[in-house]
Design an enzyme around this catalytic site. Structure first.
Site, PDB file in Angstrom:
ATOM      1  N   ALA A  72       5.502  13.608   3.040  1.00 22.45           N
ATOM      2  CA  ALA A  72       4.560  13.732   1.931  1.00 22.45           C
ATOM      3  C   ALA A  72       3.264  13.003   2.265  1.00 22.45           C
ATOM      4  CB  ALA A  72       5.175  13.150   0.666  1.00 22.45           C
ATOM      5  N   ASP A  75      -0.011  17.329   2.639  1.00 23.41           N
ATOM      6  CA  ASP A  75      -0.315  18.468   1.779  1.00 23.41           C
ATOM      7  C   ASP A  75      -0.063  18.064   0.328  1.00 23.41           C
ATOM      8  OD1 ASP A  75      -0.910  20.960   0.811  1.00 23.41           O
ATOM      9  OD2 ASP A  75       0.943  21.915   1.496  1.00 23.41           O
ATOM     10  N   ASN A 121      -3.972   3.372   4.244  1.00 21.56           N
ATOM     11  CA  ASN A 121      -4.499   4.186   3.158  1.00 21.56           C
ATOM     12  C   ASN A 121      -4.301   3.492   1.827  1.00 21.56           C
ATOM     13  OD1 ASN A 121      -2.745   5.889   1.041  1.00 21.56           O
ATOM     14  ND2 ASN A 121      -1.455   5.374   2.808  1.00 21.56           N
ATOM     15  N   ARG A 122      -5.229   3.746   0.940  1.00 23.86           N
ATOM     16  CA  ARG A 122      -5.079   3.350  -0.461  1.00 23.86           C
ATOM     17  C   ARG A 122      -5.552   4.521  -1.334  1.00 23.86           C
ATOM     18  NH1 ARG A 122      -9.090  -0.648   1.383  1.00 23.86           N
ATOM     19  NH2 ARG A 122     -11.216  -0.006   0.817  1.00 23.86           N
ATOM     20  N   GLY A 124      -4.035   6.398  -3.665  1.00 27.28           N
ATOM     21  CA  GLY A 124      -3.809   6.298  -5.099  1.00 27.28           C
ATOM     22  C   GLY A 124      -3.349   7.587  -5.751  1.00 27.28           C
ATOM     23  N   PHE A 125      -2.471   8.334  -5.078  1.00 25.38           N
ATOM     24  CA  PHE A 125      -1.892   9.561  -5.658  1.00 25.38           C
ATOM     25  C   PHE A 125      -2.976  10.533  -6.130  1.00 25.38           C
ATOM     26  CE2 PHE A 125       2.486   7.669  -7.148  1.00 25.38           C
ATOM     27  CZ  PHE A 125       2.883   7.573  -5.815  1.00 25.38           C
ATOM     28  N   ASN A 149       7.453  15.908  -3.804  1.00 32.18           N
ATOM     29  CA  ASN A 149       7.432  14.476  -4.014  1.00 32.18           C
ATOM     30  C   ASN A 149       6.730  14.201  -5.344  1.00 32.18           C
ATOM     31  OD1 ASN A 149       6.226  11.702  -3.817  1.00 32.18           O
ATOM     32  ND2 ASN A 149       7.212  11.710  -1.811  1.00 32.18           N
ATOM     33  N   SER A 183       5.055   3.654  -3.284  1.00 32.11           N
ATOM     34  CA  SER A 183       3.659   3.554  -2.865  1.00 32.11           C
ATOM     35  C   SER A 183       3.098   2.211  -3.307  1.00 32.11           C
ATOM     36  CB  SER A 183       2.830   4.674  -3.486  1.00 32.11           C
ATOM     37  OG  SER A 183       1.445   4.433  -3.287  1.00 32.11           O
ATOM     38  N   ASN A 185       0.003   1.642  -3.753  1.00 33.63           N
ATOM     39  CA  ASN A 185      -1.353   1.877  -4.233  1.00 33.63           C
ATOM     40  C   ASN A 185      -1.461   2.224  -5.712  1.00 33.63           C
ATOM     41  OD1 ASN A 185      -2.455   1.479  -1.608  1.00 33.63           O
ATOM     42  ND2 ASN A 185      -1.718   3.515  -1.059  1.00 33.63           N
ATOM     43  N   THR A 186      -0.335   2.211  -6.422  1.00 36.10           N
ATOM     44  CA  THR A 186      -0.333   2.352  -7.876  1.00 36.10           C
ATOM     45  C   THR A 186       0.224   1.053  -8.447  1.00 36.10           C
ATOM     46  OG1 THR A 186      -0.028   4.763  -7.815  1.00 36.10           O
ATOM     47  CG2 THR A 186       0.593   3.628  -9.848  1.00 36.10           C
ATOM     48  N   LYS A 221      12.629   7.431  -2.598  1.00 39.22           N
ATOM     49  CA  LYS A 221      11.869   6.891  -1.471  1.00 39.22           C
ATOM     50  C   LYS A 221      11.557   5.426  -1.726  1.00 39.22           C
ATOM     51  CE  LYS A 221       8.079   8.076   1.662  1.00 39.22           C
ATOM     52  NZ  LYS A 221       7.060   9.098   1.985  1.00 39.22           N
ATOM     53  N   SER A 249      11.166   4.933   5.276  1.00 37.54           N
ATOM     54  CA  SER A 249      10.570   4.236   4.158  1.00 37.54           C
ATOM     55  C   SER A 249       9.150   4.720   3.953  1.00 37.54           C
ATOM     56  CB  SER A 249      10.532   2.734   4.455  1.00 37.54           C
ATOM     57  OG  SER A 249       9.661   2.486   5.556  1.00 37.54           O
ATOM     58  N   ASN A 250       8.497   4.115   2.948  1.00 40.76           N
ATOM     59  CA  ASN A 250       7.082   4.333   2.686  1.00 40.76           C
ATOM     60  C   ASN A 250       6.254   3.406   3.582  1.00 40.76           C
ATOM     61  OD1 ASN A 250       4.657   5.148   1.277  1.00 40.76           O
ATOM     62  ND2 ASN A 250       5.933   5.561  -0.507  1.00 40.76           N
ATOM     63  N   THR A 251       4.978   3.240   3.243  1.00 39.22           N
ATOM     64  CA  THR A 251       4.081   2.381   4.026  1.00 39.22           C
ATOM     65  C   THR A 251       4.336   0.908   3.721  1.00 39.22           C
ATOM     66  OG1 THR A 251       2.383   2.552   2.317  1.00 39.22           O
ATOM     67  CG2 THR A 251       2.301   4.144   4.127  1.00 39.22           C
ATOM     68  N   TYR A 321       4.099  12.001  10.191  1.00 37.63           N
ATOM     69  CA  TYR A 321       2.772  12.389   9.703  1.00 37.63           C
ATOM     70  C   TYR A 321       1.698  11.671  10.493  1.00 37.63           C
ATOM     71  CZ  TYR A 321      -1.171  12.616   6.357  1.00 37.63           C
ATOM     72  OH  TYR A 321      -2.397  12.764   5.756  1.00 37.63           O
TER      73      TYR A 321
END
Length: 369
Positions: A72, A75, A121-122, A124-125, A149, A183, A185-186, A221, A249-251, A321
């Site tokens: 994710a 795209d 990255n930040r 923010g969805f 996602n 994430s 970033n939220t 996730k 995992s995520n970042t 990715y």
């Protein structure tokens, strides 16, 4: 994350003679939007040969021609799910998608770390919301497992309610859903990984899934910054539900592996090669705690060897990715061929036979495959 280098696919465009080096000098988000546009125009490469039989696998009832997926973040709005599948990904995960459209954080919000092949990255969805994504996907023919996602709007008064809306909207459309609570970033989102909050989240999400027409697999996730006590707590909650699997995992918020590098001080989540060891250790530690529960391994894959390490650490499938930024789209084929060769070299017949064969190695302080 944003795919920050336009790959050689744009060299196929009759009006564009841009090289990779030139594109790497562009703003990362601008380059990403150009890549999406190129794929929409049909300029992406397509896989011409069938995947090696050693890579056929089943994940939560989904038959995959290969277990290598697009993660994710690339795209976000489901604009190019089909072209990505035609490139040869065994699964394509779109999003993160929130109920309402969301602009995301102020720009600039994406930064390359070329010395270490990392990305911060930040975002923010940033996305167009449920309605737009649903309209785009409802008649799409995606020849790979389609993951959606789902996330929560930054200003939502109830994050859990937003995830329930995501299940209600996409359960009958997706091959699997990913509940993204990791994430960085939220603000406040990662708090949903804590015990009581996670119980409520999974309870309501899975209750919503039970009311849908089909039993779509649901993955959770999680972040790589969890300590072992937090992993213990998550495993306990997860195993008490009928959740189908985890994505690890995520970042990461850690900068231990990129200190002194360009852009390393920027706020946001770090991905790419510098994340590999941390994410793979958390993967193995999670595998130790959840038995045979399916896990998708993500974070720092940049070669066939690192993809193999994810399987050996306990992954049933993998996603990548950020490495495509630096490695190009042909990295996908190199990884698939390398995995098939590793299966044969170890006297096995299928990639599933390598899952978890080196969990103890990676659960410790391993630093190399």
């Amino acid at each position: 994350m944003i795919f920050s280098a336009l790959s050689p696919l744009l060299r196929l465009a009759p009006v564009q003679e841009l090289t990779r080096d030139a594109l790497l000098k562009l703003d990362a988000e601008t380059a990403h939007l150009a890549t999406i546009k190129a794929l929409r125009l049909g300029l992406g490469p397509e896989q011409t040969q069938a995947d090696p039989p050693e890579l056929r696998t089943t994940l939560c009832g989904l038959e995959l021609s290969n277990p290598v997926g697009m993660a994710a973040g690339f795209d976000k709005n489901a604009e190019v799910a089909r072209p990505l599948a035609l490139m040869g990904f065994g699964m394509v995960e779109i999003g993160t998608v929130t109920p309402r459209p969301q602009a995301g954080n102020p720009k600039p919000r994406l930064f390359r770390l070329p010395e270490g092949e990392g990305v911060i990255n930040r975002m923010g969805f940033n996305n167009e919301g449920h309605q737009a994504v649903f309209a785009r996907l409802k008649d799409a023919r995606v020849p790979a497992a389609l993951g959606i996602n789902i996330g929560a709007n930054k200003d939502s008064p109830d994050f859990v309610a937003d995830y329930v809306l995501g299940v209600q909207r996409f359960a009958d459309l997706a091959d699997y859903l990913t509940v993204n609570i990791s994430s960085p970033n939220t603000p406040g989102l990662r708090d949903l990984q804590s015990d009581e909050a996670l119980r409520r989240l999974l309870g309501e999400v899975l209750q919503a899934r039970a009311k849908s027409r089909v039993r779509v697999p649901v993955f959770l996730k999680i972040a790589p910054d969890l300590d072992e006590a937090a992993l213990d707590a998550i495993a306990k909650v997860v195993l008490a539900t009928d959740l189908d699997g985890l994505i690890v995992s995520n970042t990461t918020l850690s900068r231990d592996t990129v200190q002194g590098q360009s852009n390393a001080s920027e706020a946001g989540g770090l991905s790419g090669k510098p994340l590999f060891n941390r994410a793979t250790q958390r993967l193995a530690q999670t595998r130790q705690r959840v038995g045979d529960l399916p896990i998708i391994g993500v974070g720092g894959i940049h070669s066939p060897q690192t993809a193999l390490a994810k399987f050996e650490a306990g992954a049933n499938a993998v996603q990548l990715y950020s490495a495509l930024v630096f490695g190009g789209l042909d990295l996908l084929d190199r990884i698939k061929q390398g995995l098939a060769a590793a299966v044969r070299a170890q006297g096995k017949t299928n990639i599933s036979e390598l899952v978890g064969t080196r969990v103890e190695h990676w659960a410790g302080d391993a630093t190399t495959p």
